[in-house]
Design a protein around this motif. Structure first.
Motif, mmCIF file in Angstrom:
data_model
loop_
_atom_site.group_PDB
_atom_site.id
_atom_site.type_symbol
_atom_site.label_atom_id
_atom_site.label_comp_id
_atom_site.label_asym_id
_atom_site.label_seq_id
_atom_site.Cartn_x
_atom_site.Cartn_y
_atom_site.Cartn_z
ATOM 1 N N GLY A 8 52.910 56.982 85.780
ATOM 2 C CA GLY A 8 51.976 56.206 86.585
ATOM 3 C C GLY A 8 52.454 54.817 86.965
ATOM 4 N N GLY A 9 53.605 54.424 86.470
ATOM 5 C CA GLY A 9 54.125 53.118 86.834
ATOM 6 C C GLY A 9 54.574 53.078 88.288
ATOM 7 N N GLY A 10 54.880 51.869 88.761
ATOM 8 C CA GLY A 10 55.337 51.731 90.127
ATOM 9 C C GLY A 10 55.305 50.289 90.577
ATOM 10 N N LEU A 11 55.424 50.118 91.886
ATOM 11 C CA LEU A 11 55.417 48.789 92.505
ATOM 12 C C LEU A 11 54.066 48.573 93.183
ATOM 13 C CD1 LEU A 11 56.867 46.216 93.522
ATOM 14 C CD2 LEU A 11 57.679 47.573 95.472
ATOM 15 N N VAL A 12 53.450 47.439 92.896
ATOM 16 C CA VAL A 12 52.136 47.137 93.453
ATOM 17 C C VAL A 12 52.084 45.650 93.773
ATOM 18 C CG1 VAL A 12 51.091 46.743 91.187
ATOM 19 C CG2 VAL A 12 49.654 47.466 93.101
ATOM 20 N N GLN A 13 51.271 45.293 94.734
ATOM 21 C CA GLN A 13 51.119 43.878 95.085
ATOM 22 C C GLN A 13 50.135 43.184 94.139
ATOM 23 O OE1 GLN A 13 49.946 43.908 99.248
ATOM 24 N NE2 GLN A 13 52.087 43.693 99.889
ATOM 25 N N THR A 14 50.238 41.881 94.085
ATOM 26 C CA THR A 14 49.297 41.093 93.288
ATOM 27 C C THR A 14 47.860 41.415 93.696
ATOM 28 O OG1 THR A 14 50.864 39.275 93.014
ATOM 29 C CG2 THR A 14 48.529 38.760 92.755
ATOM 30 N N GLY A 15 47.029 41.646 92.679
ATOM 31 C CA GLY A 15 45.650 42.017 92.918
ATOM 32 C C GLY A 15 45.397 43.505 92.973
ATOM 33 N N GLY A 16 46.458 44.270 92.997
ATOM 34 C CA GLY A 16 46.334 45.717 93.082
ATOM 35 C C GLY A 16 46.045 46.369 91.739
ATOM 36 N N SER A 17 46.003 47.700 91.754
ATOM 37 C CA SER A 17 45.663 48.470 90.558
ATOM 38 C C SER A 17 46.660 49.603 90.346
ATOM 39 C CB SER A 17 44.259 49.067 90.687
ATOM 40 O OG SER A 17 43.271 48.067 90.807
ATOM 41 N N LEU A 18 46.808 49.970 89.096
ATOM 42 C CA LEU A 18 47.574 51.146 88.701
ATOM 43 C C LEU A 18 46.874 51.783 87.513
ATOM 44 C CD1 LEU A 18 51.328 49.998 88.728
ATOM 45 C CD2 LEU A 18 50.286 51.683 90.252
ATOM 46 N N ARG A 19 47.052 53.089 87.366
ATOM 47 C CA ARG A 19 46.575 53.758 86.166
ATOM 48 C C ARG A 19 47.756 54.448 85.494
ATOM 49 N NH1 ARG A 19 42.219 58.638 85.111
ATOM 50 N NH2 ARG A 19 43.932 59.903 85.966
ATOM 51 N N LEU A 20 48.039 54.009 84.289
ATOM 52 C CA LEU A 20 49.096 54.636 83.494
ATOM 53 C C LEU A 20 48.501 55.754 82.649
ATOM 54 C CD1 LEU A 20 51.062 51.494 82.218
ATOM 55 C CD2 LEU A 20 51.255 52.714 84.402
ATOM 56 N N SER A 21 49.318 56.776 82.442
ATOM 57 C CA SER A 21 48.931 57.880 81.571
ATOM 58 C C SER A 21 49.946 58.026 80.460
ATOM 59 C CB SER A 21 48.853 59.192 82.355
ATOM 60 O OG SER A 21 47.871 59.130 83.367
#
Length: 123
Positions: A8-21
Motif C-alpha cells: 500500500g505504500g507509494g508517492l502522495v502529495q502533502t495532505g493526501g492519504s494512503l492505506r497500508l496493509s
C-alpha cells in the motif's frame, strides 16, 4: 511463527492519504499484537501505532495522533494503517511487526517483522 507482508505504500502529495496493509500468514494471527514502525533515511526506526490482539486497544505516537488510524481484521489476517493529512516528514519505510507477548512502543520487543513498504510524501 508468523510471516508479515506490507503493501500500500507509494508517492502522495502533502495532505493526501494512503492505506497500508499488513497481511499475515498462519492460523494464529489473532494471538499477535501488531505494531507499525517507520524508518526515514539516517534516522532510527520509530514507533507509529499498535493494536491489541482483539483490536480493542490502540496506541499512537504523538506525531501521528489524529491523522493515522490502526485497525485489524482477524478474519482476513490483516492489519491496516489508514494515513490521512500526510506530511513530508511522514516519508519513510513503514514496517509492521508482531508479537504474542508484547503490545507497546518498543521496537526491540517485537519478534517478527515484515520487509517494509516505502511511503513518500511530496511537498
Amino acid at each position: 511463527q508468523v510471516q508479515l507482508l506490507e503493501s500500500g505504500g507509494g508517492l502522495v502529495q502533502t495532505g493526501g492519504s494512503l492505506r497500508l496493509s499488513c497481511a499475515a500468514s498462519g492460523r494464529t494471527f489473532s494471538s499477535y499484537a501488531i505494531g507499525w514502525f517507520r524508518q526515514a533515511p539516517v534516522k532510527k526506526r520509530e514507533f507509529v501505532a499498535a493494536v491489541s490482539r482483539s483490536g480493542d486497544s490502540t496506541y499512537y505516537a504523538d506525531s501521528v495522533k489524529g491523522r493515522f488510524t490502526i485497525s485489524r481484521d482477524n478474519a482476513k489476517n490483516t492489519v491496516y494503517l489508514q494515513m490521512n493529512s500526510l506530511k513530508p516528514e511522514d516519508t519513510a519505510v513503514y514496517y509492521c511487526a508482531a508479537d504474542q507477548h508484547y503490545l507497546g512502543t518498543s521496537r526491540w520487543q517485537y519478534a517478527y517483522w515484515g520487509q517494509g513498504t516505502q511511503v513518500t510524501v511530496s511537498s
